[in-house]
Structure formats: C-alpha cells, structure tokens
Motif scaffolding. Structure first.
Motif, PDB file in Angstrom:
ATOM      1  N   ALA A  49       0.837  -1.196   0.000  1.00 10.01           N
ATOM      2  CA  ALA A  49       0.000   0.000   0.000  1.00 10.01           C
ATOM      3  C   ALA A  49       0.873   1.247   0.000  1.00 10.01           C
ATOM      4  N   GLY A  50       0.459   2.241  -0.796  1.00 11.37           N
ATOM      5  CA  GLY A  50       1.201   3.486  -0.890  1.00 11.37           C
ATOM      6  C   GLY A  50       2.199   3.533  -2.031  1.00 11.37           C
ATOM      7  N   THR A  51       2.402   2.402  -2.710  1.00  7.71           N
ATOM      8  CA  THR A  51       3.355   2.347  -3.816  1.00  7.71           C
ATOM      9  C   THR A  51       2.738   2.925  -5.086  1.00  7.71           C
ATOM     10  N   ILE A  52       3.482   3.775  -5.777  1.00  7.09           N
ATOM     11  CA  ILE A  52       3.040   4.308  -7.065  1.00  7.09           C
ATOM     12  C   ILE A  52       3.298   3.260  -8.135  1.00  7.09           C
ATOM     13  N   LEU A  53       2.287   2.978  -8.938  1.00  5.57           N
ATOM     14  CA  LEU A  53       2.419   1.990 -10.013  1.00  5.57           C
ATOM     15  C   LEU A  53       2.862   2.727 -11.273  1.00  5.57           C
ATOM     16  N   HIS A  54       4.144   2.688 -11.562  1.00  3.93           N
ATOM     17  CA  HIS A  54       4.712   3.450 -12.671  1.00  3.93           C
ATOM     18  C   HIS A  54       4.405   2.787 -14.015  1.00  3.93           C
ATOM     19  N   ASP A  55       4.312   3.604 -15.037  1.00  2.00           N
ATOM     20  CA  ASP A  55       4.137   3.125 -16.401  1.00  2.00           C
ATOM     21  C   ASP A  55       5.493   2.660 -16.915  1.00  2.00           C
ATOM     22  N   ASP A  56       5.736   1.342 -16.824  1.00  2.00           N
ATOM     23  CA  ASP A  56       7.054   0.799 -17.169  1.00  2.00           C
ATOM     24  C   ASP A  56       7.011  -0.110 -18.394  1.00  2.00           C
ATOM     25  N   SER A  64      -5.904  -8.773  -6.703  1.00  2.00           N
ATOM     26  CA  SER A  64      -6.524  -8.496  -5.405  1.00  2.00           C
ATOM     27  C   SER A  64      -6.112  -7.108  -4.947  1.00  2.00           C
ATOM     28  N   GLY A  65      -6.928  -6.534  -4.070  1.00  2.00           N
ATOM     29  CA  GLY A  65      -6.624  -5.214  -3.542  1.00  2.00           C
ATOM     30  C   GLY A  65      -7.328  -4.107  -4.309  1.00  2.00           C
ATOM     31  N   VAL A  66      -7.008  -2.870  -3.914  1.00  2.00           N
ATOM     32  CA  VAL A  66      -7.648  -1.686  -4.494  1.00  2.00           C
ATOM     33  C   VAL A  66      -6.571  -0.685  -4.900  1.00  2.00           C
ATOM     34  N   VAL A  67      -6.726  -0.102  -6.074  1.00  2.00           N
ATOM     35  CA  VAL A  67      -5.822   0.927  -6.588  1.00  2.00           C
ATOM     36  C   VAL A  67      -6.604   2.226  -6.717  1.00  2.00           C
ATOM     37  N   HIS A  84      -9.619   1.324  -8.957  1.00  2.00           N
ATOM     38  CA  HIS A  84      -9.632   0.041  -9.657  1.00  2.00           C
ATOM     39  C   HIS A  84      -9.780  -1.070  -8.625  1.00  2.00           C
ATOM     40  N   PHE A  85     -10.599  -2.050  -8.956  1.00  2.00           N
ATOM     41  CA  PHE A  85     -10.816  -3.217  -8.111  1.00  2.00           C
ATOM     42  C   PHE A  85     -10.523  -4.478  -8.927  1.00  2.00           C
ATOM     43  N   ALA A  86     -10.148  -5.565  -8.242  1.00  2.00           N
ATOM     44  CA  ALA A  86      -9.949  -6.840  -8.944  1.00  2.00           C
ATOM     45  C   ALA A  86     -11.271  -7.301  -9.571  1.00  2.00           C
ATOM     46  N   PRO A  87     -11.254  -7.832 -10.807  1.00  2.00           N
ATOM     47  CA  PRO A  87     -10.091  -8.131 -11.650  1.00  2.00           C
ATOM     48  C   PRO A  87      -9.873  -7.097 -12.748  1.00  2.00           C
ATOM     49  N   ASP A  88      -9.831  -5.821 -12.417  1.00  2.00           N
ATOM     50  CA  ASP A  88      -9.657  -4.769 -13.417  1.00  2.00           C
ATOM     51  C   ASP A  88      -8.319  -4.895 -14.142  1.00  2.00           C
ATOM     52  N   PHE A  89      -8.290  -4.341 -15.323  1.00  2.00           N
ATOM     53  CA  PHE A  89      -7.099  -4.281 -16.163  1.00  2.00           C
ATOM     54  C   PHE A  89      -6.450  -2.911 -15.971  1.00  2.00           C
ATOM     55  N   LEU A  90      -5.143  -2.900 -15.671  1.00  2.00           N
ATOM     56  CA  LEU A  90      -4.425  -1.654 -15.443  1.00  2.00           C
ATOM     57  C   LEU A  90      -3.531  -1.357 -16.641  1.00  2.00           C
ATOM     58  N   GLY A  91      -3.781  -0.248 -17.267  1.00  2.00           N
ATOM     59  CA  GLY A  91      -2.974   0.129 -18.420  1.00  2.00           C
ATOM     60  C   GLY A  91      -3.828   0.870 -19.425  1.00  2.00           C
ATOM     61  N   ARG A  92      -3.187   1.549 -20.328  1.00  2.00           N
ATOM     62  CA  ARG A  92      -3.890   2.319 -21.339  1.00  2.00           C
ATOM     63  C   ARG A  92      -3.331   1.967 -22.712  1.00  2.00           C
ATOM     64  N   PRO A  93      -4.097   1.240 -23.520  1.00  2.00           N
ATOM     65  CA  PRO A  93      -3.615   0.872 -24.851  1.00  2.00           C
ATOM     66  C   PRO A  93      -3.380   2.099 -25.734  1.00  2.00           C
ATOM     67  N   ALA A 102      -1.529   6.158 -10.699  1.00  2.00           N
ATOM     68  CA  ALA A 102      -2.126   5.000 -10.039  1.00  2.00           C
ATOM     69  C   ALA A 102      -1.295   4.656  -8.801  1.00  2.00           C
ATOM     70  N   GLU A 103      -1.975   4.482  -7.684  1.00  2.00           N
ATOM     71  CA  GLU A 103      -1.298   4.182  -6.427  1.00  2.00           C
ATOM     72  C   GLU A 103      -2.018   3.041  -5.718  1.00  2.00           C
ATOM     73  N   ALA A 104      -1.260   2.106  -5.177  1.00  2.00           N
ATOM     74  CA  ALA A 104      -1.846   1.004  -4.426  1.00  2.00           C
ATOM     75  C   ALA A 104      -2.469   1.549  -3.143  1.00  2.00           C
ATOM     76  N   LEU A 105      -3.785   1.464  -3.058  1.00  2.00           N
ATOM     77  CA  LEU A 105      -4.481   1.951  -1.875  1.00  2.00           C
ATOM     78  C   LEU A 105      -4.371   0.940  -0.744  1.00  2.00           C
ATOM     79  N   THR A 106      -4.347  -0.333  -1.104  1.00  2.00           N
ATOM     80  CA  THR A 106      -4.106  -1.436  -0.172  1.00  2.00           C
ATOM     81  C   THR A 106      -2.924  -2.231  -0.715  1.00  2.00           C
TER      82      THR A 106
END
Length: 237
Positions: A49-56, A64-67, A84-93, A102-106
């Motif tokens: 939780a608290g980690t920034i999800l970088h575009d890598d 699982s978890g919430v973003v 975002h909640f599971a099973p959402d897709f993270l990313g932008r085509p 985007a940050e991990a809330l949990t």
C-alpha cells in the motif's frame, strides 16, 4: 481451422485456471494458446500500500486489492478521480499519455505482462478489442454517474453512493439482498477529497448512517451493510 485445432491442443496454464481475471477480466477473451503465450511472459508480484504503479511498459491484471487514481494539480493539491478493483485491467492501450497517477491503496497482487503482447493480440483477437472497448465505455458511464452524484446529490446521498460502490466492487459475486462486510481502505479525509465534502461532513454522515442502523462500523474501517439492495435506497438514484 488449423489455428483453432492448435488452440484446442494447448491446455490452459495451471496458473490461469483459477485466476479471477480469466473469468471476469482481460484474459476472458483469450483462448488456451494465447493464455499459454501470455503466461510465459507474465510475472505475478505483490505491491505494498502506498506504492506508485509506474508506467514501465507493462500492463497488469489486478488480482486483489484496491488501486486509487489521482491527478496532481498545478498548486500541489491532489484529487482522487477513481478506483480500480480486482479483476480490473491496469494500463492504457495505444500509448496515450494522461496525467493520472495510479497508487496502491491497499496491498495489491498484480499479474503483469509486456504491453507489446497485448497490443498485438488486440489486432489478432477481435473479442479482446471489444472487451477493452467495453471496459472503456463502462469507465465512461461510471465517470458520468459520479459527475451527476457530485453535482446534484446531497452529502448523505454522496456518502451512501460511495459506500455502495465499494460494497459492489469488493465482492461482485455477492447477491444484492445478502449482508456484506468490508474494510474501507481510505481515511475520512480521502473520502472527503473524493466527494468534494469536508471531513466533518463525512464524519457526520457516517455517524448518521450508523445511528439509523444502515451500517455498522467496527474499528473505524470495517463496514457492514444489511444488504446492498436496501442500502441503495439511500443513494438518491
């Protein structure tokens, strides 16, 4: 015909068989051969939780978890704009850039894979393209719903709508008439930020819901609803 036979001869990878993202997420549009290819290039990992999800250069399925999605303003303020909640897709085509963080809330679990594979499969698998389009349209509908909620609903209706959104997404398989409990991974300040209310107003509305018997609160974060269907009446929709 040959491609269909090849797909039938390939078993679904064991790691994918019980994965929620295969049933309700991006991978539901892929056949066994494509899942096997994706599984070979994917990696599962957990993020605190608290980690920034970088575009890598990768896309991810949220297992699982919430973003939370935020946008920084020019004066340093930060606005929560979605979740975002599971099973959402993270990313932008299509490599479009956007000023959303985007940050991990949990604590979250992710299955990540190279963007190039999904971009190629989108061209090869029409159903995958339709799924991504449907995902984008659902997000647009949700954004419009929140525009109406934030612009027209009362403070009580806003807080109720917020709680109902979390209840529905934390356990999508739950029947609306059944009771549901969940841990709310936001502070009162973060909820106030998202809803455009003050912390005092949010706290007052939580207390009102609790006194009315609409919710039960344990340890400040654990929320229980008698039923989502009954609670929906408080949302003003």
């Amino acid at each position: 015909m040959a491609a269909r036979q090849d797909a039938q001869q390939v078993d679904v990878p064991a790691i994918c068989k019980s994965c929620e993202a295969r049933r309700g997420g991006l991978c539901g549009a892929l056949n066994a051969r494509q899942l096997a290819e994706l599984a070979k290039a994917s990696s599962r990992h957990e993020v605190s939780a608290g980690t920034i999800l970088h575009d890598d250069g990768t896309y991810s399925n949220l297992l699982s978890g919430v973003v939370k999605l935020t946008r920084d303003l020019s004066d340093g303020r930060q606005q929560i704009v979605g979740f975002h909640f599971a099973p959402d897709f993270l990313g932008r085509p299509f490599e479009a850039k956007r000023p959303i963080k985007a940050e991990a809330l949990t604590n979250v679990a992710l299955c990540s894979f190279p963007r190039t594979i999904i971009d190629r499969m989108t061209d090869e698998v029409p159903e995958l393209g339709r799924l991504l389009l449907n995902r984008a349209l659902n997000e647009l509908d949700e954004a419009r719903d929140w525009m109406a909620a934030l612009g027209r609903k009362t403070a009580s209706e806003k807080v109720a709508s917020f709680l109902l959104m979390f209840a529905r997404n934390i356990d999508p398989s739950k029947h609306p008439a059944d009771p549901i409990s969940f841990d709310l991974p936001l502070t009162r300040g973060e909820i106030a930020d998202f809803l455009g209310l003050t912390i005092e107003t949010v706290s007052r509305e939580f207390s009102r819901l609790r006194v009315d018997g609409a919710i039960r609160i344990t340890n400040k974060r654990h929320i229980s609803l008698a039923s989502m269907a009954q609670f929906e009446e408080r949302c003003g929709d």
